[in-house]
Design a protein around this motif. Sequence first.
Motif, PDB file in Angstrom:
ATOM      1  N   ILE A 102     -14.660  -4.750   5.270  1.00 28.91           N
ATOM      2  CA  ILE A 102     -14.381  -3.790   4.313  1.00 28.91           C
ATOM      3  C   ILE A 102     -15.222  -3.417   3.084  1.00 28.91           C
ATOM      4  N   ASP A 103     -15.297  -2.081   2.690  1.00 26.81           N
ATOM      5  CA  ASP A 103     -15.851  -1.669   1.412  1.00 26.81           C
ATOM      6  C   ASP A 103     -15.750  -0.173   1.572  1.00 26.81           C
ATOM      7  N   LEU A 104     -16.354   0.047   0.253  1.00 28.24           N
ATOM      8  CA  LEU A 104     -16.157   1.491  -0.077  1.00 28.24           C
ATOM      9  C   LEU A 104     -16.943   2.894   0.559  1.00 28.24           C
ATOM     10  N   ASN A 105     -18.416   1.747   0.357  1.00 29.62           N
ATOM     11  CA  ASN A 105     -19.236   2.914   0.329  1.00 29.62           C
ATOM     12  C   ASN A 105     -19.880   1.991   2.309  1.00 29.62           C
ATOM     13  N   ALA A 106     -19.459   3.520   2.720  1.00 32.17           N
ATOM     14  CA  ALA A 106     -19.746   3.221   4.191  1.00 32.17           C
ATOM     15  C   ALA A 106     -20.721   3.183   5.315  1.00 32.17           C
ATOM     16  N   CYS A 166     -12.546   1.950   2.782  1.00 34.04           N
ATOM     17  CA  CYS A 166     -11.111   1.569   2.437  1.00 34.04           C
ATOM     18  C   CYS A 166     -11.057   1.555   0.836  1.00 34.04           C
ATOM     19  N   ASN A 167     -10.991   2.054   0.501  1.00 33.59           N
ATOM     20  CA  ASN A 167     -10.177   1.140  -1.422  1.00 33.59           C
ATOM     21  C   ASN A 167      -9.378   0.310  -1.796  1.00 33.59           C
ATOM     22  N   VAL A 168      -9.715  -0.888  -1.873  1.00 35.26           N
ATOM     23  CA  VAL A 168      -8.596  -2.232  -1.737  1.00 35.26           C
ATOM     24  C   VAL A 168      -8.066  -1.533  -2.752  1.00 35.26           C
ATOM     25  N   ALA A 169      -7.436  -0.694  -4.064  1.00 37.06           N
ATOM     26  CA  ALA A 169      -7.052  -0.474  -4.700  1.00 37.06           C
ATOM     27  C   ALA A 169      -6.230   0.413  -4.482  1.00 37.06           C
ATOM     28  N   ASP A 170      -6.021   0.876  -3.579  1.00 39.73           N
ATOM     29  CA  ASP A 170      -5.229   2.195  -2.526  1.00 39.73           C
ATOM     30  C   ASP A 170      -4.636   1.967  -1.796  1.00 39.73           C
ATOM     31  N   GLU A 171      -3.231   1.518  -1.791  1.00 41.02           N
ATOM     32  CA  GLU A 171      -2.361   0.926  -0.708  1.00 41.02           C
ATOM     33  C   GLU A 171      -1.902   1.884   0.160  1.00 41.02           C
ATOM     34  N   ALA A 172      -1.870   3.229   0.417  1.00 45.39           N
ATOM     35  CA  ALA A 172      -1.701   3.677   1.407  1.00 45.39           C
ATOM     36  C   ALA A 172      -3.090   3.393   2.339  1.00 45.39           C
ATOM     37  N   ALA A 173      -3.978   3.566   1.801  1.00 51.46           N
ATOM     38  CA  ALA A 173      -5.736   3.033   2.513  1.00 51.46           C
ATOM     39  C   ALA A 173      -5.793   2.073   2.920  1.00 51.46           C
ATOM     40  N   VAL A 174      -4.768   0.643   2.302  1.00 49.06           N
ATOM     41  CA  VAL A 174      -4.896  -0.798   2.431  1.00 49.06           C
ATOM     42  C   VAL A 174      -3.940  -0.928   3.175  1.00 49.06           C
ATOM     43  N   GLN A 190      -9.820   0.118 -14.537  1.00 51.24           N
ATOM     44  CA  GLN A 190      -9.816  -0.135 -13.060  1.00 51.24           C
ATOM     45  C   GLN A 190     -10.481  -2.339 -12.410  1.00 51.24           C
ATOM     46  N   VAL A 191     -10.490  -2.419 -13.576  1.00 44.45           N
ATOM     47  CA  VAL A 191     -11.087  -3.732 -13.187  1.00 44.45           C
ATOM     48  C   VAL A 191     -10.121  -4.405 -12.873  1.00 44.45           C
ATOM     49  N   ILE A 192      -8.754  -4.005 -13.236  1.00 46.18           N
ATOM     50  CA  ILE A 192      -7.153  -4.790 -12.834  1.00 46.18           C
ATOM     51  C   ILE A 192      -6.767  -4.354 -11.630  1.00 46.18           C
ATOM     52  N   ASP A 193      -7.478  -3.140 -11.226  1.00 47.49           N
ATOM     53  CA  ASP A 193      -6.734  -2.735 -10.120  1.00 47.49           C
ATOM     54  C   ASP A 193      -7.509  -2.776  -8.962  1.00 47.49           C
ATOM     55  N   VAL A 240      -6.941  -7.869  -4.229  1.00 53.00           N
ATOM     56  CA  VAL A 240      -6.444  -9.046  -3.970  1.00 53.00           C
ATOM     57  C   VAL A 240      -4.599  -9.153  -3.832  1.00 53.00           C
ATOM     58  N   PHE A 241      -4.199  -8.425  -3.821  1.00 55.40           N
ATOM     59  CA  PHE A 241      -2.335  -8.691  -3.662  1.00 55.40           C
ATOM     60  C   PHE A 241      -1.999  -7.915  -2.643  1.00 55.40           C
ATOM     61  N   LEU A 242      -2.188  -6.559  -2.612  1.00 57.99           N
ATOM     62  CA  LEU A 242      -2.505  -5.497  -1.341  1.00 57.99           C
ATOM     63  C   LEU A 242      -3.601  -5.976  -0.290  1.00 57.99           C
ATOM     64  N   CYS A 243      -4.515  -6.527  -0.395  1.00 58.27           N
ATOM     65  CA  CYS A 243      -5.080  -6.538   0.803  1.00 58.27           C
ATOM     66  C   CYS A 243      -3.747  -8.184   1.386  1.00 58.27           C
ATOM     67  N   GLY A 244      -4.275  -9.229   0.507  1.00 63.30           N
ATOM     68  CA  GLY A 244      -3.431 -10.395   1.312  1.00 63.30           C
ATOM     69  C   GLY A 244      -2.222 -10.258   1.000  1.00 63.30           C
TER      70      GLY A 244
END
Length: 255
Positions: free
Chosen positions: A35-39, A62-70, A118-121, A127-131
């Motif tokens: 998973i990464d943003l850089n396809a 995938c953007n790991v900070a985007d709940e729907a995307a995760v 940005q850093v917290i997201d 980490v929370f969303l993917c976990g």
Amino acid sequence: MKLSSSTIVITGASQGIGKGMALHLAGLGAQLALIDLNAERLEEVALACKEAGSPKALALACNVADEAAVISTFAQIAEQFERIDGLINNAGITRDGMMLKVKDGAIEKRMSLEQWQQVIDVNLTGVFLCGREAASIMALQQNDDAAIINLASISRAGNVGQSNYAAAKAGVEALTVTWAKELARYKIRAMAIAPGFVETEMTQSMKPETLDLIRMAVPLGRMGQPEHIAHTAQFILENNYLSGRTIEVDAGLRI
């Protein structure tokens, strides 16, 4: 956990530590969901993983900070692989800066809310969303051992110019302990790795004199390599009595 033919998800896998872990685990025969943003770069890593020995390596932008995307991405992983044995939460960014700077009796500059958020997201909410999504799949599958590895940092103890990053990484360590306690009933372990300074594309963009100062501060006199973190991840995945702790891989550096 037997890594051969296991399914491991790695975030932030297009470069640096994430790429190093992907290639290392591929060489051990693991199936990989990357998973990464850089396809574009992620596809290159997936191909390299297959060449290194992975039976299957899937690249997922995938953007790991985007709940729907995760949620969507982990649904794809469940469909493609049917199970998840391990998740390595590695994706992270930096937006360094002092909380404030004073010059001539006036506030010259402050860390912006955007820099903070940005850093917290990415580094904490991601980490929370993917976990959460990985654990939701792991908990419903029949398994003797599954594991979540979160990438923390020695900066979690606090580091000048990194209010956002340090806070996020301290949160990552707290999540790790919490998940180890909550998820043990489902035979899911949670561990963290706290790297020191590792030679990656990110650190190599620093000024040469800054890199020299970093190396001088490390007791062993050199920076780490992605392979050092990859070997630690392998150790955690294979040792099913490791949970709820952080392994520091920093050559004795304290900041």
